[in-house]
Design a protein around this motif. Structure first.
Motif, short mmCIF file in Angstrom:
data_model
loop_
_atom_site.label_atom_id
_atom_site.label_comp_id
_atom_site.label_asym_id
_atom_site.label_seq_id
_atom_site.Cartn_x
_atom_site.Cartn_y
_atom_site.Cartn_z
N GLY A 152 0.78 -1.23 0.00
CA GLY A 152 0.00 0.00 0.00
C GLY A 152 0.82 1.28 0.00
N PRO A 153 1.75 1.44 0.92
CA PRO A 153 2.53 2.69 0.95
C PRO A 153 3.26 2.97 -0.36
N TRP A 154 3.80 1.95 -0.96
CA TRP A 154 4.59 2.14 -2.18
C TRP A 154 3.70 2.38 -3.39
N ASN A 155 2.53 1.75 -3.42
CA ASN A 155 1.60 2.06 -4.50
C ASN A 155 1.19 3.53 -4.47
N GLY A 156 1.15 4.09 -3.26
CA GLY A 156 0.76 5.49 -3.12
C GLY A 156 1.76 6.47 -3.68
N VAL A 157 3.03 6.04 -3.85
CA VAL A 157 4.07 6.94 -4.37
C VAL A 157 4.70 6.38 -5.64
N ARG A 158 4.03 5.42 -6.25
CA ARG A 158 4.65 4.73 -7.39
C ARG A 158 5.03 5.70 -8.51
N THR A 186 25.95 12.51 -14.47
CA THR A 186 25.36 11.74 -13.39
C THR A 186 24.58 12.64 -12.43
N LYS A 187 23.54 12.08 -11.82
CA LYS A 187 22.69 12.86 -10.93
C LYS A 187 22.65 12.21 -9.55
N THR A 188 23.74 11.56 -9.19
CA THR A 188 23.82 10.80 -7.95
C THR A 188 23.42 11.61 -6.73
N THR A 189 23.97 12.80 -6.58
CA THR A 189 23.69 13.62 -5.39
C THR A 189 23.09 14.97 -5.79
N HIS A 190 22.49 15.03 -6.96
CA HIS A 190 21.86 16.27 -7.41
C HIS A 190 20.81 16.71 -6.40
N PRO A 191 20.74 18.00 -6.07
CA PRO A 191 19.76 18.46 -5.08
C PRO A 191 18.32 18.07 -5.40
N LYS A 192 17.96 18.02 -6.69
CA LYS A 192 16.60 17.61 -7.04
C LYS A 192 16.38 16.14 -6.68
N PHE A 193 17.36 15.29 -7.00
CA PHE A 193 17.22 13.86 -6.69
C PHE A 193 17.10 13.64 -5.19
N ILE A 194 17.98 14.25 -4.42
CA ILE A 194 17.96 14.07 -2.97
C ILE A 194 16.66 14.62 -2.39
N GLY A 195 16.22 15.80 -2.84
CA GLY A 195 14.99 16.39 -2.35
C GLY A 195 13.78 15.54 -2.67
N ASP A 196 13.68 15.05 -3.91
CA ASP A 196 12.54 14.21 -4.30
C ASP A 196 12.56 12.88 -3.56
N LEU A 197 13.74 12.31 -3.36
CA LEU A 197 13.85 11.05 -2.63
C LEU A 197 13.35 11.22 -1.19
N LYS A 198 13.76 12.30 -0.56
CA LYS A 198 13.33 12.54 0.82
C LYS A 198 11.81 12.69 0.91
N ARG A 199 11.21 13.34 -0.08
CA ARG A 199 9.76 13.51 -0.07
C ARG A 199 9.04 12.17 -0.25
N VAL A 200 9.55 11.32 -1.14
CA VAL A 200 8.95 9.99 -1.33
C VAL A 200 9.06 9.16 -0.05
N LEU A 201 10.23 9.19 0.57
CA LEU A 201 10.44 8.39 1.78
C LEU A 201 9.61 8.91 2.95
N ALA A 202 9.47 10.22 3.05
CA ALA A 202 8.62 10.78 4.10
C ALA A 202 7.17 10.34 3.92
N ALA A 203 6.73 10.28 2.66
CA ALA A 203 5.34 9.91 2.38
C ALA A 203 5.03 8.47 2.78
N VAL A 204 6.01 7.57 2.68
CA VAL A 204 5.76 6.16 3.04
C VAL A 204 6.12 5.86 4.49
N GLY A 205 6.68 6.84 5.19
CA GLY A 205 7.05 6.64 6.59
C GLY A 205 8.42 6.04 6.81
N ALA A 206 9.31 6.17 5.80
CA ALA A 206 10.68 5.67 5.94
C ALA A 206 11.58 6.75 6.54
#
Length: 386
Positions: free
Chosen positions: A49-55, A223-243
């Motif tokens: 469920g949590p991952w379907n919500g941010v798929r 490469t976009k390994t530590t690009h601010p957009k990637f890190i910011g978007d990753l944090k938002r996805v993880l916050a949404a699923v409770g990680a």
């Protein structure tokens, strides 16, 4: 690792599957002809469920990271029970330590800062090559010599994909590993999630922004390994699923040369030179089929060029071993890996607002500050005689 948060366990599963798929689906072409793949991946997770919500957001995140089109689906699978241990008891920070110069600088800075407060850190490393494993351990031991009793634990994760599937068929082989960074971050967050510690991801701000050296390289080689957009978007996805998602890049506004200068200020020039020389920045080490040993760097990939410029900008002696071609075969190989011609063109051109706007800088980062960072990085590169 200890009682890792369940969504962070899921993240490691997802990141492992993504890297395996990334390495198994071959690309064709290069530069502007580098193809965009379509990859469909099913991942076993503890809760669907949590991952379907941010798929959708996660698929876009992976697309930004690898340049491909991803289609994810999730399947609930508990997995076998395992013994729960603990690592790094009493630590107050987790630091990713790859064996590169940036991570070694961040780990040293963290160790010194925490030791002054009587605190410790956990170092987390991921490796698939024995050469890299040895290097990571060597750097970790050196940090302990410089700042004794600063490390509570060094977690070293061996994760690599085999050559054949469980059914016996050979996997495809793709040398680009854009998604490896996601697995590295996922492992660090898994360790950090146990006690909800901040995770340091040390990377110089210029490489994080990584302006493409030419228009043809915008999609393929930037490469976009530590690009601010990637890190910011990753944090938002993880916050949404409770990680757990507390990720910090302490060098987001710093060039690599400025990081080297920081190490010099901490250790003095001779020891700083020795410490940074221990690290590896090359994308093409260990080309055994060309007679190039793992301790020899190519000297002409983006990582090597930026490293050489940073030694020069900081006034530190560079003791790294760079390849001096012994025959025509090695010369052709080195020429095929070189970014030097593109680097000359890039430094000869202006880098203005239009180019900056294409880098997808998040709104919370002031473009004037990013422009200044990019120009400082370009100034360091110009100091290197290529």
């Amino acid at each position: 690792y200890g009682p890792v948060k369940k969504r962070n366990i899921d993240l490691v599963r997802i990141a492992t599957g993504v890297l395996a798929a990334d390495r198994s689906a071959s690309r064709s072409g290069r530069l502007s002809r580098w193809n965009q793949r379509e990859i469909a991946l099913t991942v076993d997770v503890l809760a669907v469920g949590p991952w379907n919500g941010v798929r959708g957001e996660l698929e876009q995140l992976l697309g930004f990271l690898t340049g491909d089109v991803w289609s994810l689906s999730f399947r609930r699978e508990q997995g076998q029970s395992e013994q729960i241990g603990r690592v790094g008891v009493g630590a107050t920070r987790v630091v990713l330590m790859s064996g590169g110069a940036d991570s070694a600088t961040g780990a040293l800075k963290s160790a010194e800062e925490l030791a002054s407060r009587g605190e410790k850190q956990i170092l987390v490393s991921h490796w698939a090559s024995t050469n890299l494993s040895h290097l990571q351990s060597e750097v970790a031991r050196e940090i302990e010599k410089i700042v004794p009793r600063s490390t509570a634990d060094h977690v070293r994760a061996l994760l690599s994909r085999g050559r054949k599937s469980p059914e016996g068929s050979r996997y495809g082989k793709e040398d680009s590993t854009r998604s490896r960074s996601l697995l590295f971050i996922a492992l660090g967050l898994a360790v950090a999630s146990v006690d909800e510690l901040p995770l340091w991801l040390p990377e110089n701000g210029y490489a994080s922004i990584n302006p493409p050296l030419s228009k043809s390289r915008r999609g393929s080689l930037s490469t976009k390994t530590t690009h601010p957009k990637f890190i910011g978007d990753l944090k938002r996805v993880l916050a949404a699923v409770g990680a757990h998602h507390d990720i910090v890049n302490p060098y987001v506004s710093t060039t690599k040369g400025e990081m080297f200068t920081e190490v010099s200020d901490m250790l003095g020039a001779p020891r700083a030179s020795t410490y940074l020389t221990m690290t590896s920045s090359c994308s093409h080490t260990g080309a055994r089929s060309y007679g190039v040993g793992p301790a020899v760097a190519c000297g002409v990939c983006f990582g090597c060029v930026l490293r050489r410029a940073s030694f020069a900008a900081s006034g530190l002696a560079d003791g790294s071993r760079y390849l001096a071609p012994a025959d025509e075969r090695q010369r052709r190989w080195l020429s095929s890996k070189s970014v030097v011609p593109a680097m000359h063109d890039f430094l000869a051109e202006d880098f203005g607002e239009l180019e900056l706007a294409r880098l997808q800088i998040p709104a919370e980062h002031h473009l004037a500050d990013v422009a200044d960072l990019v120009e400082r990085g370009r100034t360091e590169l110009r100091q290197l005689r290529l």
